[in-house]
Design an enzyme around this catalytic site. Sequence first.
Site, short mmCIF file in Angstrom:
data_model
loop_
_atom_site.label_atom_id
_atom_site.label_comp_id
_atom_site.label_asym_id
_atom_site.label_seq_id
_atom_site.Cartn_x
_atom_site.Cartn_y
_atom_site.Cartn_z
N LYS A 260 20.24 6.80 -0.97
CA LYS A 260 19.66 7.77 -0.03
C LYS A 260 20.22 7.60 1.38
O LYS A 260 20.65 8.56 2.01
CB LYS A 260 18.14 7.60 -0.01
CG LYS A 260 17.45 8.25 1.19
CD LYS A 260 15.96 8.14 1.11
CE LYS A 260 15.20 7.33 2.09
NZ LYS A 260 15.52 7.10 3.42
N ASN A 261 20.20 6.38 1.87
CA ASN A 261 20.57 6.19 3.27
C ASN A 261 22.06 6.39 3.53
O ASN A 261 22.45 6.70 4.65
CB ASN A 261 20.09 4.82 3.78
CG ASN A 261 18.58 4.79 3.93
OD1 ASN A 261 17.93 5.83 3.92
ND2 ASN A 261 18.02 3.60 4.06
N CYS B 36 9.37 7.23 8.45
CA CYS B 36 8.18 6.43 8.11
C CYS B 36 7.61 5.78 9.35
O CYS B 36 8.35 5.31 10.22
CB CYS B 36 8.56 5.35 7.10
SG CYS B 36 8.85 6.01 5.46
N ARG C 265 10.39 2.97 16.61
CA ARG C 265 11.76 3.10 16.13
C ARG C 265 12.61 3.76 17.21
O ARG C 265 12.94 4.94 17.12
CB ARG C 265 11.79 3.87 14.80
CG ARG C 265 11.00 3.15 13.73
CD ARG C 265 11.01 3.87 12.42
NE ARG C 265 12.21 3.64 11.65
CZ ARG C 265 12.41 4.12 10.42
NH1 ARG C 265 11.50 4.84 9.84
NH2 ARG C 265 13.52 3.86 9.77
N ASP D 118 13.53 -2.98 3.56
CA ASP D 118 13.05 -1.94 2.64
C ASP D 118 12.60 -2.50 1.29
O ASP D 118 12.09 -1.75 0.45
CB ASP D 118 14.14 -0.87 2.43
CG ASP D 118 14.24 0.08 3.62
OD1 ASP D 118 13.45 -0.06 4.57
OD2 ASP D 118 15.12 0.97 3.59
N ARG E 36 10.27 11.07 -1.13
CA ARG E 36 11.35 11.11 -0.14
C ARG E 36 12.51 10.21 -0.57
O ARG E 36 13.64 10.41 -0.13
CB ARG E 36 10.85 10.64 1.23
CG ARG E 36 9.98 11.65 1.95
CD ARG E 36 9.71 11.20 3.37
NE ARG E 36 10.93 10.66 3.93
CZ ARG E 36 10.98 9.70 4.86
NH1 ARG E 36 9.87 9.20 5.33
NH2 ARG E 36 12.12 9.27 5.31
C1 UD1 Z 1 17.54 2.54 8.57
C2 UD1 Z 1 17.02 3.05 7.25
C3 UD1 Z 1 15.73 2.35 6.88
C4 UD1 Z 1 15.89 0.84 6.93
C5 UD1 Z 1 16.53 0.39 8.24
C6 UD1 Z 1 16.87 -1.10 8.26
C7 UD1 Z 1 17.85 5.33 7.21
C8 UD1 Z 1 17.53 6.77 7.31
N1 UD1 Z 1 16.82 4.48 7.36
O1 UD1 Z 1 16.57 2.88 9.55
O2 UD1 Z 1 15.38 2.74 5.56
O3 UD1 Z 1 14.60 0.25 6.84
O4 UD1 Z 1 17.74 1.12 8.48
O5 UD1 Z 1 17.72 -1.42 7.21
O6 UD1 Z 1 18.98 4.94 6.95
N2 UD1 Z 1 16.51 -0.34 16.96
C9 UD1 Z 1 16.49 -0.34 18.35
N3 UD1 Z 1 17.19 0.63 19.00
C10 UD1 Z 1 17.92 1.58 18.35
C11 UD1 Z 1 17.96 1.56 16.93
C12 UD1 Z 1 17.24 0.58 16.27
O7 UD1 Z 1 15.85 -1.17 18.96
O8 UD1 Z 1 18.54 2.42 19.00
C13 UD1 Z 1 15.79 -1.40 16.24
C14 UD1 Z 1 14.72 -0.83 15.31
O9 UD1 Z 1 13.50 -0.63 16.01
C15 UD1 Z 1 14.61 -1.93 14.29
C16 UD1 Z 1 16.04 -2.43 14.17
O10 UD1 Z 1 16.69 -2.03 15.37
O11 UD1 Z 1 13.80 -2.98 14.77
C17 UD1 Z 1 16.81 -1.89 12.99
O12 UD1 Z 1 16.78 -0.49 13.00
P1 UD1 Z 1 17.87 0.40 12.25
O13 UD1 Z 1 18.72 -0.47 11.41
O14 UD1 Z 1 18.53 1.30 13.21
O15 UD1 Z 1 16.94 1.26 11.32
P2 UD1 Z 1 16.89 2.82 11.09
O16 UD1 Z 1 18.23 3.46 11.31
O17 UD1 Z 1 15.70 3.36 11.81
#
Ligand code: UD1
Length: 430
Positions: A22-23, A117, A122, A305, A397
Amino acid sequence: MEQYAIKGGNPLVGEVEIGGAKNAALAILAAAAMTDETVIIENVPDLRDTVVMLKAMESIGIRVERCGRHTVKINSGAVSNLVIEDDGIKKIRASYYFLGALLGKYKKAEVALPGGCNIGLRPIDQHIKGFRALGADVRIEHGLIITEAGQLRGSHIYLDVVTVGATINVMMAAVMAEGQTIIENAAKEPHVVDVANFLNSMGASIKGAGTDVVRIRGVQKLHGTEYTIIPDQIEAGTFMFAAAVTKGDVTVKNVIPKHLESISAKLIEIGCEVEESDDAVRVVAAKPLTHTHVKTLPYPGFPTDMQPQITVALGLSRGTSIVTESIFENRFKYVDELTRMGASIKVESNTAIIDGVPKYTGASLTAPDLRAGAALVTAALAAEGVSTIDDIKFIERGYEDFPQKLQSLGAQIEKINTERELRKFRLKTG
Ligand code: UD1
């Protein structure tokens, strides 16, 4: 209201085919907007989130043709506007990938702020930092993130946290920037590599994806391609843990065992046998499960996850286990539901202290988010008696044909709509 009705107690036994990741798919679909030529993508999972992405693409003039359930043909040669704000897209996290993709190709994008979610704060500050480093202006107005640039120029970007989303987004934005971009402290997840491979198959020049330094040399334009998405690590891991908690014997097929190593290692630690072959992994849970400790970490660490799924298993394992969540701060909401099934789990800040119990008992449950929802399904499959799970829209989802796949392994699970159907289910399953 749609629910799953589940009668627990049957060991899951057999083979199950794992779908596309999915991701990876969500980012790759957005990246398909970066060429005027036709792109054919295979192994696209048929999920709520992928349907939402494809609809959003159609809303800006991209032609999407489904060729079978898991293959899509995309042509972005006639994009008519760069504003993505339909209702569906506001609910999913991956909407942010349109920012990187459209900014990269058209030097402008307006996208509704991402949903997804509710597992903690986030932020997208790292995405914004990356776009700005490439020379783009980024602002938020009327619920939209607006980014534009006269010209994008390669840059040296150090991400403050390891983030999958920002790594992929900045990579996409940099693909057609002038000169070289270096992303340091990049995420190494398999789907980061998959998106890089996809972009390279379109003519991009990305090196180092899968390590913590990704180098991108800007190219003038991208061309059409045919590409097959990698298998879903988390779907596979969920079935592997479902085998463990039901004392089953399940082979997940069409997987990349290397991507499952951190999951396999924990299953072995808690007493399961794990056999790997070229593209399959078999999990046999013949012995009682035992306790362990686990901390979620970026890849190659144990995935956040999979945190709810391992917690469900440790709740049934002898001894005391500790689960530490290091990625998202609000990811234990499902523990209240498990407690109602008889689990003994105490949550303190980002840590769950779990005293294993011999069994769970069926209860009426609500899925708080995607992965926790799937984990509650596995708990219900292991439990004594009947459970119902509400808010299955979250589970849909991320899991294609979840009840059907579980049924093929011997699970008693049905999607129901009414009290009458629940009564019928209870009668049928005794
Ligand atoms: C993606 C996945 C989600 C998975 C996560 C971690 C998708 C659509 N979702 O989410 O299923 O749980 O990776 O493997 O692919 N962060 C910041 N600033 C940012 C971006 C992230 O502080 O600009 C922090 C987040 O709050 C979190 C960590 O970095 O603590 C990791 O986030 P990230 O890997 O970016 O997760 P998502 O892209 O939201």
